[in-house]
Design a protein around this motif. Sequence first.
Motif, PDB file in Angstrom:
ATOM      1  N   TYR A   8     -20.528 -66.309 -31.930  1.00 32.48           N
ATOM      2  CA  TYR A   8     -19.686 -67.126 -32.546  1.00 32.48           C
ATOM      3  C   TYR A   8     -19.683 -68.654 -31.708  1.00 32.48           C
ATOM      4  CZ  TYR A   8     -18.607 -62.606 -35.512  1.00 32.48           C
ATOM      5  OH  TYR A   8     -18.890 -61.204 -36.333  1.00 32.48           O
ATOM      6  N   ARG A   9     -20.313 -69.376 -32.941  1.00 34.74           N
ATOM      7  CA  ARG A   9     -19.844 -70.575 -31.818  1.00 34.74           C
ATOM      8  C   ARG A   9     -18.167 -71.710 -33.469  1.00 34.74           C
ATOM      9  NH1 ARG A   9     -23.503 -74.326 -30.393  1.00 34.74           N
ATOM     10  NH2 ARG A   9     -24.206 -73.741 -28.545  1.00 34.74           N
ATOM     11  N   VAL A  10     -17.075 -71.096 -32.895  1.00 29.86           N
ATOM     12  CA  VAL A  10     -15.786 -71.742 -33.347  1.00 29.86           C
ATOM     13  C   VAL A  10     -15.276 -72.379 -32.238  1.00 29.86           C
ATOM     14  CG1 VAL A  10     -16.106 -69.517 -34.714  1.00 29.86           C
ATOM     15  CG2 VAL A  10     -14.541 -69.993 -32.752  1.00 29.86           C
ATOM     16  N   PRO A  11     -15.129 -74.107 -32.883  1.00 33.73           N
ATOM     17  CA  PRO A  11     -13.867 -74.570 -32.287  1.00 33.73           C
ATOM     18  C   PRO A  11     -12.597 -73.940 -31.403  1.00 33.73           C
ATOM     19  CG  PRO A  11     -14.306 -74.820 -34.690  1.00 33.73           C
ATOM     20  CD  PRO A  11     -14.470 -73.669 -34.328  1.00 33.73           C
ATOM     21  N   GLU A  55     -14.045 -61.134 -37.984  1.00 36.62           N
ATOM     22  CA  GLU A  55     -14.734 -62.622 -39.346  1.00 36.62           C
ATOM     23  C   GLU A  55     -13.375 -62.838 -40.183  1.00 36.62           C
ATOM     24  OE1 GLU A  55     -18.007 -61.479 -40.740  1.00 36.62           O
ATOM     25  OE2 GLU A  55     -19.437 -61.838 -39.304  1.00 36.62           O
ATOM     26  N   SER A  56     -12.513 -61.466 -40.518  1.00 36.58           N
ATOM     27  CA  SER A  56     -11.393 -61.584 -40.840  1.00 36.58           C
ATOM     28  C   SER A  56     -10.113 -62.698 -40.284  1.00 36.58           C
ATOM     29  CB  SER A  56     -10.864 -60.276 -41.612  1.00 36.58           C
ATOM     30  OG  SER A  56     -11.040 -59.523 -42.270  1.00 36.58           O
ATOM     31  N   LEU A  57     -10.179 -62.586 -39.186  1.00 38.29           N
ATOM     32  CA  LEU A  57      -9.306 -63.334 -38.365  1.00 38.29           C
ATOM     33  C   LEU A  57      -9.845 -64.898 -38.779  1.00 38.29           C
ATOM     34  CD1 LEU A  57      -7.060 -63.739 -36.857  1.00 38.29           C
ATOM     35  CD2 LEU A  57      -8.488 -63.384 -34.647  1.00 38.29           C
ATOM     36  N   LEU A  58     -10.909 -64.534 -38.421  1.00 39.78           N
ATOM     37  CA  LEU A  58     -11.816 -65.868 -38.600  1.00 39.78           C
ATOM     38  C   LEU A  58     -10.881 -67.195 -40.179  1.00 39.78           C
ATOM     39  CD1 LEU A  58     -15.184 -65.925 -36.486  1.00 39.78           C
ATOM     40  CD2 LEU A  58     -12.752 -67.006 -35.784  1.00 39.78           C
ATOM     41  N   GLU A  76      -7.396 -54.714 -46.647  1.00 43.44           N
ATOM     42  CA  GLU A  76      -8.106 -53.977 -45.333  1.00 43.44           C
ATOM     43  C   GLU A  76      -8.667 -55.496 -44.127  1.00 43.44           C
ATOM     44  OE1 GLU A  76      -8.099 -50.891 -44.214  1.00 43.44           O
ATOM     45  OE2 GLU A  76      -7.839 -50.891 -46.304  1.00 43.44           O
ATOM     46  N   HIS A  77      -8.672 -56.414 -44.597  1.00 41.45           N
ATOM     47  CA  HIS A  77      -9.307 -57.496 -44.397  1.00 41.45           C
ATOM     48  C   HIS A  77      -7.904 -57.884 -43.417  1.00 41.45           C
ATOM     49  CE1 HIS A  77     -13.112 -57.610 -46.720  1.00 41.45           C
ATOM     50  NE2 HIS A  77     -12.630 -58.315 -45.005  1.00 41.45           N
ATOM     51  N   TRP A  78      -7.024 -58.612 -44.146  1.00 44.35           N
ATOM     52  CA  TRP A  78      -5.116 -58.349 -43.901  1.00 44.35           C
ATOM     53  C   TRP A  78      -5.115 -57.718 -42.534  1.00 44.35           C
ATOM     54  CZ3 TRP A  78      -3.913 -63.164 -43.766  1.00 44.35           C
ATOM     55  CH2 TRP A  78      -4.234 -63.968 -44.708  1.00 44.35           C
ATOM     56  N   ILE A  79      -4.953 -56.055 -42.881  1.00 42.70           N
ATOM     57  CA  ILE A  79      -5.391 -55.390 -41.961  1.00 42.70           C
ATOM     58  C   ILE A  79      -5.815 -56.192 -40.900  1.00 42.70           C
ATOM     59  CG2 ILE A  79      -5.799 -52.941 -40.804  1.00 42.70           C
ATOM     60  CD1 ILE A  79      -4.652 -51.797 -44.098  1.00 42.70           C
ATOM     61  N   HIS A  80      -7.106 -56.264 -40.420  1.00 45.34           N
ATOM     62  CA  HIS A  80      -7.085 -56.577 -39.790  1.00 45.34           C
ATOM     63  C   HIS A  80      -7.667 -57.725 -38.464  1.00 45.34           C
ATOM     64  CE1 HIS A  80     -10.796 -54.178 -40.846  1.00 45.34           C
ATOM     65  NE2 HIS A  80     -11.139 -54.903 -41.537  1.00 45.34           N
ATOM     66  N   VAL A  81      -6.626 -58.908 -39.817  1.00 45.92           N
ATOM     67  CA  VAL A  81      -6.004 -59.535 -39.409  1.00 45.92           C
ATOM     68  C   VAL A  81      -5.080 -59.662 -38.531  1.00 45.92           C
ATOM     69  CG1 VAL A  81      -4.672 -62.252 -40.009  1.00 45.92           C
ATOM     70  CG2 VAL A  81      -6.876 -61.449 -40.812  1.00 45.92           C
TER      71      VAL A  81
END
Length: 163
Positions: A8-11, A55-58, A76-81
Amino acid sequence: IQVQDKVYRVPRHGFTQYSGIFETMFTLPQGDDSTEGRSDDNPIVLPSCTTEEFESLLAVLYPTAPELQPIILTKEHWIHVLKLSTLWDMEEVRGLSIKKISATNIGAIEKVKLGKEFRVPTWLLEGYLEIIKSWGKVGSLDDIGSTLGWESAARLADMARNY
């Protein structure tokens, strides 16, 4: 940043703004251009998560047009976060994920399980009380025992009997 087999190329700003761990990591003195995280050939490898979790955190750290559209993630995605924000000491993001998960249909057994796993004391208390007060309605003894452990199930059964 590399997670599993994906780069991943993220700031950096989202990570440094919300996590002291990443802020420290990114502000340490850097060597030459081959330093970890400076190129696709030498990314920062994060072995403690999956691409779906990352990707959930991103999605939370870098929302698309946040003023136009709120962040919409599944439970489920919020649980990942929650998992990653707890792991990487992102208190503000962690608080948001707890709030979002609390607003979903989260059962008593799941509250206790997640409360234990991610150190959310209010979920532990709420979940235990719900299980005790509605013994036999929130799940079978097998469900409780297999999810929370048999010792916990036995103690909850005893408390429910005495309730």
